[in-house]
Design an enzyme around this catalytic site. Structure first.
Site, PDB file in Angstrom:
ATOM      1  N   CYS A   2       0.858  -1.184   0.000  1.00  0.00           N
ATOM      2  CA  CYS A   2       0.000   0.000   0.000  1.00  0.00           C
ATOM      3  C   CYS A   2       0.898   1.239   0.000  1.00  0.00           C
ATOM      4  O   CYS A   2       1.966   1.254   0.609  1.00  0.00           O
ATOM      5  CB  CYS A   2      -0.923   0.102   1.192  1.00  0.00           C
ATOM      6  SG  CYS A   2      -2.097  -1.224   1.329  1.00  0.00           S
ATOM      7  N   ARG A  27       3.827  -0.253  -4.919  1.00  0.00           N
ATOM      8  CA  ARG A  27       3.609  -0.792  -3.572  1.00  0.00           C
ATOM      9  C   ARG A  27       2.296  -1.565  -3.450  1.00  0.00           C
ATOM     10  O   ARG A  27       2.020  -2.185  -2.418  1.00  0.00           O
ATOM     11  CB  ARG A  27       3.601   0.344  -2.543  1.00  0.00           C
ATOM     12  CG  ARG A  27       4.899   1.120  -2.484  1.00  0.00           C
ATOM     13  CD  ARG A  27       4.772   2.231  -1.486  1.00  0.00           C
ATOM     14  NE  ARG A  27       4.614   1.710  -0.153  1.00  0.00           N
ATOM     15  CZ  ARG A  27       5.610   1.369   0.645  1.00  0.00           C
ATOM     16  NH1 ARG A  27       6.846   1.499   0.242  1.00  0.00           N
ATOM     17  NH2 ARG A  27       5.367   0.906   1.854  1.00  0.00           N
ATOM     18  N   TRP A  74      -2.870  -2.643  -1.616  1.00  0.00           N
ATOM     19  CA  TRP A  74      -2.548  -4.060  -1.759  1.00  0.00           C
ATOM     20  C   TRP A  74      -3.336  -4.724  -0.643  1.00  0.00           C
ATOM     21  O   TRP A  74      -2.991  -4.592   0.536  1.00  0.00           O
ATOM     22  CB  TRP A  74      -1.046  -4.275  -1.579  1.00  0.00           C
ATOM     23  CG  TRP A  74      -0.598  -5.691  -1.823  1.00  0.00           C
ATOM     24  CD1 TRP A  74      -0.276  -6.243  -3.027  1.00  0.00           C
ATOM     25  CD2 TRP A  74      -0.401  -6.714  -0.841  1.00  0.00           C
ATOM     26  NE1 TRP A  74       0.089  -7.554  -2.859  1.00  0.00           N
ATOM     27  CE2 TRP A  74       0.017  -7.872  -1.524  1.00  0.00           C
ATOM     28  CE3 TRP A  74      -0.570  -6.784   0.538  1.00  0.00           C
ATOM     29  CZ2 TRP A  74       0.296  -9.076  -0.867  1.00  0.00           C
ATOM     30  CZ3 TRP A  74      -0.284  -7.976   1.196  1.00  0.00           C
ATOM     31  CH2 TRP A  74       0.153  -9.099   0.481  1.00  0.00           C
ATOM     32  N   ASN A 100      -1.575   1.957   5.740  1.00  0.00           N
ATOM     33  CA  ASN A 100      -0.705   0.913   5.225  1.00  0.00           C
ATOM     34  C   ASN A 100      -0.304   0.055   6.415  1.00  0.00           C
ATOM     35  O   ASN A 100       0.104   0.589   7.439  1.00  0.00           O
ATOM     36  CB  ASN A 100       0.527   1.591   4.581  1.00  0.00           C
ATOM     37  CG  ASN A 100       1.625   0.620   4.239  1.00  0.00           C
ATOM     38  OD1 ASN A 100       1.360  -0.558   4.021  1.00  0.00           O
ATOM     39  ND2 ASN A 100       2.851   1.110   4.168  1.00  0.00           N
ATOM     40  N   GLY A 101      -0.439  -1.285   6.287  1.00  0.00           N
ATOM     41  CA  GLY A 101      -0.074  -2.148   7.413  1.00  0.00           C
ATOM     42  C   GLY A 101      -1.297  -2.874   7.938  1.00  0.00           C
ATOM     43  O   GLY A 101      -2.327  -2.957   7.277  1.00  0.00           O
ATOM     44  N   GLU A 465      17.426 -17.274  -8.321  1.00  0.00           N
ATOM     45  CA  GLU A 465      17.034 -15.920  -8.706  1.00  0.00           C
ATOM     46  C   GLU A 465      16.436 -15.899 -10.115  1.00  0.00           C
ATOM     47  O   GLU A 465      15.440 -15.221 -10.365  1.00  0.00           O
ATOM     48  CB  GLU A 465      18.255 -14.988  -8.594  1.00  0.00           C
ATOM     49  CG  GLU A 465      18.036 -13.555  -9.011  1.00  0.00           C
ATOM     50  CD  GLU A 465      16.929 -12.820  -8.253  1.00  0.00           C
ATOM     51  OE1 GLU A 465      16.417 -13.350  -7.255  1.00  0.00           O
ATOM     52  OE2 GLU A 465      16.560 -11.716  -8.684  1.00  0.00           O
ATOM     53  N   LYS A 469      12.633 -14.696 -11.001  1.00  0.00           N
ATOM     54  CA  LYS A 469      12.304 -13.652 -11.993  1.00  0.00           C
ATOM     55  C   LYS A 469      11.226 -14.165 -12.941  1.00  0.00           C
ATOM     56  O   LYS A 469      10.267 -13.469 -13.223  1.00  0.00           O
ATOM     57  CB  LYS A 469      13.544 -13.239 -12.815  1.00  0.00           C
ATOM     58  CG  LYS A 469      14.599 -12.435 -12.087  1.00  0.00           C
ATOM     59  CD  LYS A 469      14.187 -11.049 -11.665  1.00  0.00           C
ATOM     60  CE  LYS A 469      13.508 -11.003 -10.348  1.00  0.00           C
ATOM     61  NZ  LYS A 469      14.200 -10.799  -9.132  1.00  0.00           N
ATOM     62  N   GLU A 472       7.696 -14.640 -11.130  1.00  0.00           N
ATOM     63  CA  GLU A 472       6.968 -13.466 -10.632  1.00  0.00           C
ATOM     64  C   GLU A 472       6.445 -12.561 -11.741  1.00  0.00           C
ATOM     65  O   GLU A 472       5.422 -11.915 -11.558  1.00  0.00           O
ATOM     66  CB  GLU A 472       7.743 -12.685  -9.568  1.00  0.00           C
ATOM     67  CG  GLU A 472       8.973 -11.981 -10.011  1.00  0.00           C
ATOM     68  CD  GLU A 472       9.669 -11.261  -8.848  1.00  0.00           C
ATOM     69  OE1 GLU A 472       9.042 -10.934  -7.841  1.00  0.00           O
ATOM     70  OE2 GLU A 472      10.882 -11.027  -8.984  1.00  0.00           O
ATOM     71  N   HIS A 488      17.675 -36.641  -6.763  1.00  0.00           N
ATOM     72  CA  HIS A 488      17.032 -37.087  -5.518  1.00  0.00           C
ATOM     73  C   HIS A 488      15.523 -36.853  -5.545  1.00  0.00           C
ATOM     74  O   HIS A 488      14.883 -36.828  -4.509  1.00  0.00           O
ATOM     75  CB  HIS A 488      17.660 -36.378  -4.318  1.00  0.00           C
ATOM     76  CG  HIS A 488      19.116 -36.688  -4.169  1.00  0.00           C
ATOM     77  ND1 HIS A 488      19.572 -37.927  -3.778  1.00  0.00           N
ATOM     78  CD2 HIS A 488      20.226 -35.940  -4.408  1.00  0.00           C
ATOM     79  CE1 HIS A 488      20.896 -37.929  -3.776  1.00  0.00           C
ATOM     80  NE2 HIS A 488      21.316 -36.724  -4.157  1.00  0.00           N
ATOM     81  N   LYS A 587       6.072  -4.055  -4.251  1.00  0.00           N
ATOM     82  CA  LYS A 587       7.518  -3.872  -4.193  1.00  0.00           C
ATOM     83  C   LYS A 587       8.034  -3.998  -2.761  1.00  0.00           C
ATOM     84  O   LYS A 587       9.079  -4.597  -2.518  1.00  0.00           O
ATOM     85  CB  LYS A 587       7.859  -2.487  -4.766  1.00  0.00           C
ATOM     86  CG  LYS A 587       9.352  -2.172  -4.789  1.00  0.00           C
ATOM     87  CD  LYS A 587      10.050  -2.906  -5.896  1.00  0.00           C
ATOM     88  CE  LYS A 587      11.529  -2.618  -5.968  1.00  0.00           C
ATOM     89  NZ  LYS A 587      12.223  -3.670  -6.740  1.00  0.00           N
TER      90      LYS A 587
HETATM   91  O1  M6R Z   1      13.117  -4.790  -0.173  1.00  0.00           O
HETATM   92  P1  M6R Z   1      13.627  -6.183   0.070  1.00  0.00           P
HETATM   93  O2  M6R Z   1      14.917  -6.459  -0.588  1.00  0.00           O
HETATM   94  O3  M6R Z   1      13.646  -6.525   1.532  1.00  0.00           O
HETATM   95  O4  M6R Z   1      12.520  -7.138  -0.592  1.00  0.00           O
HETATM   96  C1  M6R Z   1      12.606  -8.517  -0.454  1.00  0.00           C
HETATM   97  C2  M6R Z   1      11.662  -9.223  -1.403  1.00  0.00           C
HETATM   98  O5  M6R Z   1      10.344  -8.859  -1.140  1.00  0.00           O
HETATM   99  C3  M6R Z   1      11.991  -8.900  -2.868  1.00  0.00           C
HETATM  100  O6  M6R Z   1      13.303  -9.227  -3.186  1.00  0.00           O
HETATM  101  C4  M6R Z   1      11.036  -9.661  -3.800  1.00  0.00           C
HETATM  102  O7  M6R Z   1      11.287 -11.035  -3.729  1.00  0.00           O
HETATM  103  C5  M6R Z   1      11.162  -9.145  -5.229  1.00  0.00           C
HETATM  104  N1  M6R Z   1       9.876  -9.103  -5.838  1.00  0.00           N
HETATM  105  C6  M6R Z   1      12.035  -9.971  -6.072  1.00  0.00           C
HETATM  106  O8  M6R Z   1      12.068  -9.579  -7.400  1.00  0.00           O
END
Ligand code: M6R
Length: 592
Positions: A2, A27, A74, A100-101, A465, A469, A472, A488, A587
């Site tokens: 949010c 956000r 959000w 927010n929260g 990673e 990517k 997501e 395994h 984000k």
């Molecule tokens: O702001 P942060 O690095 O703490 O965020 C951690 C994760 O939420 C963040 O890396 C998330 O996995 C991203 N969407 C990855 O692309």
């Protein structure tokens, strides 16, 4: 999660709020709304969908209000619908709140308020805040807020305006981020700095337990007891342009292509002799790296580097798993918390809990002045500039650069090792110059429903990673595995419909991963190799190859991740998906 924005000034508030919200959309983006004090009355407009839906519904309305608040949501409590979108108002329609929260005790509070005949209109926890402030109001918004927050439990930030005091907004921070922006004859609040950049670069990030009273001609910051505080103003070096797309179709693509520059900036900062890493890893009994998502993957690369150069055992823990564990941590232990935003609730709360047990807390953050930065004993900055795309890219490689500098900081070979790092930005540029080739290959795989990423040693975190990517932003199911683990269990998944991306630079485990590739091929899997240019052996084995220039073993993750970022991007774009704001994500995740 949010985004909140607020304005008290002399210009039309709506323009400021909408511009700010557009910059906070990363956000959360399931609904959005604004509240204004228009001609002495509260005016609220909200819409399901992105900010552009809200803008459309406000089109042509001449709103001249100079005080207002806005929100991009959000959802946490209550389905995504117009009713649950923020701002929320009290029963009399005099107070509007954006939040927010999470208010953890909202159910008890709701029952208590309903017993007093307060009628709830929404399923949100936020509505409780509006009712509480209204009930406590005796002519002074700040006092009403200070009374209301005594009742709230949870982690939150909120802002409130009332038609009873048209030139004032009050905002509170307790666990979720909030920054005050300082202008001339106008003042602002926002969840994050990029929302303020078009208006001011002078900011004060609030600490938890602080309240700001915002007016056109000034602002006052208090603690929860109502004591006035003196705070230092921070000047943000970021420019507005760095938070804009600059001709690229998406922020993500722009941020991928920024990496030669951002890496150069980060590395230069740590190479200069004047920059002293404030701690010696060898002074600690052990190191615990705490992070989430992409930052966790960077931490995993860092573990290999620290164990190699500082020779200290490193454990890596998902922040959400650490906070409530019985991990015996204390004096002599070092927590390295890694976070782009420095506001991720899981990372902050877990690291802080470990700090309270006696460990030292070192954070690696991108956002200077973020909560984690301020809560840490020491901070190292990634200097990557604002990252707007929800999928982290340039901050991943910047985190790698800082972790490498930290790992080698007290090694005898430090100078040579840091010299090697200087080659990286240029080599990343070389990889990027072949983006079109990556696109061609990526599009061949865009219609597949699953993918497996394999790597060993330093390429294992790269596999994790790369898979993150892809999943997501393209919503294709993808898993990263240590290549040796395949046999395994996961090998059962391999058939001709399963593309396997094997990260295989010529390093200490090269021959081993070639064998793993053979195992996949024997089961009719399709293999896309990621390896060094001129590696004929790998080329002969794989259906397709994503090439990177030769580099020493230790630095391979800086290069091998780049084609994987591009691979995910081109597939998601081809599928017509919202690359910068993928569904269900935000984000900055400020809830546990
Ligand atoms: O702001 P942060 O690095 O703490 O965020 C951690 C994760 O939420 C963040 O890396 C998330 O996995 C991203 N969407 C990855 O692309």
């Amino acid at each position: 999660m949010c985004g909140i924005v607020g304005y008290a000034g002399t210009s039309p508030a709506l323009l400021v709020l909408l511009q700010g919200l557009e910059r906070l959309e990363y956000r959360g983006y399931d609904s959005a709304g604004v509240a204004l004090i228009e001609n002495g009355k509260l005016y609220v407009e909200k819409k399901v969908g992105k900010i552009r839906e809200l803008i459309r519904s406000l089109w042509g309305k001449e709103l001249k209000a100079t005080t207002g608040i806005g929100h991009t949501r959000w959802a946490t409590h209550g389905e995504v619908c117009e009713l649950n979108a923020h701002p929320h108002v009290d029963s009399k329609g005099e107070f509007a709140v954006v939040h927010n929260g999470i208010i953890e005790n909202y159910r008890e509070l709701k029952e208590e308020l309903q017993r007093k005949s307060i009628e709830y209109k929404t399923q949100t926890d936020t509505e409780t805040i509006a009712h509480l402030i209204s009930l406590n109001y005796e002519g002074d918004l700040l006092k009403a807020v200070l009374k209301a927050i005594k009742k709230l439990k949870g982690a939150y930030a909120f802002a409130v305006i009332t038609m009873k005091e048209p030139n004032r907004a009050v905002a509170v921070r307790y666990g979720s981020p909030l920054v005050v922006g300082i202008g001339k004859g106008e003042n602002f609040i926002a969840s994050d700095i990029p929302a303020l950049l078009p208006f001011t670069k002078d900011v004060i990030p609030l600490n938890d337990g602080e309240v700001v009273d915002l007016r056109p001609d000034g602002f006052f910051i208090y603690d929860f007891e109502g004591n006035l505080l003196t705070k230092e103003i921070m000047h943000v070096p970021w420019d507005t342009l760095s938070a804009e797309k600059g001709g690229f179709k998406h922020f993500m693509l722009k941020e991928i292509f920024e990496q030669p520059r951002t890496l150069g900036d980060t590395i230069r900062g740590y190479i200069s002799r004047s920059y002293d890493i404030p701690i010696n890893l060898r002074d600690f009994r052990r190191v615990l790296v705490v992070a989430c998502g992409t930052s966790y993957h960077a931490g995993l690369v860092g573990k290999y580097w620290i164990e190699r150069y500082a020779k200290i055992p490193v454990e890596l823990v998902y922040a959400s798993e650490l906070r409530y564990s019985d991990s015996p941590i204390g004096d002599g232990d070092l927590i390295i918390a890694i976070s782009q935003s420095g506001e991720t609730a899981d990372t902050r709360f877990a690291s802080f809990a470990m700090k309270e047990k006696g460990a030292m807390l070192l954070s690696i953050v991108n956002v200077i002045g973020s909560a984690l930065d301020r809560e840490s004993d020491y901070s190292l900055y990634t200097h990557a500039g604002p990252e707007i795309g929800v999928a982290a890219t340039k901050t991943f490689t910047a985190q790698l650069a800082v972790l490498y500098a930290l790992a080698v900081s007290h090694s005898e070979e430090r100078e040579n090792l840091m010299e090697n790092l200087l080659k990286v930005p240029h080599l990343v540029e070389e990889v990027l110059s072949e983006a079109e080739k990556v696109k061609e290959i990526a599009l061949k795989y865009a219609e597949f429903k699953n993918a497996i990423y394999l790597g060993r040693y330093l390429s294992y975190p790269v596999a994790l990673e790369g898979a993150l990517k892809l999943k997501e932003i393209s919503y294709i199911h993808a898993e990263g595995y240590p290549a040796g683990e395949m046999k395994h269990g996961p090998i059962a998944l391999i058939d001709e419909r399963m593309p396997v991306i094997a990260i295989a630079p010529t390093d200490r485990v090269y021959e081993k991963i070639l064998s793993n590739i053979e195992e996949v091929l024997a089961r009719k899997g399709k293999v896309i190799g990621v390896g060094f240019r001129k590696d004929q052996k790998l080329k002969d084995l794989c259906q397709d190859i994503l090439e990177v220039p030769q580099i020493e073993e230790n630095l391979t993750p800086f290069l091998t991740i780049i084609p994987l970022q591009l691979f995910a991007y081109y597939i998601a774009d081809y599928l017509g998906l919202d690359v910068d704001q993928p569904r269900n994500l935000a984000k900055t995740v400020t809830v546990e």
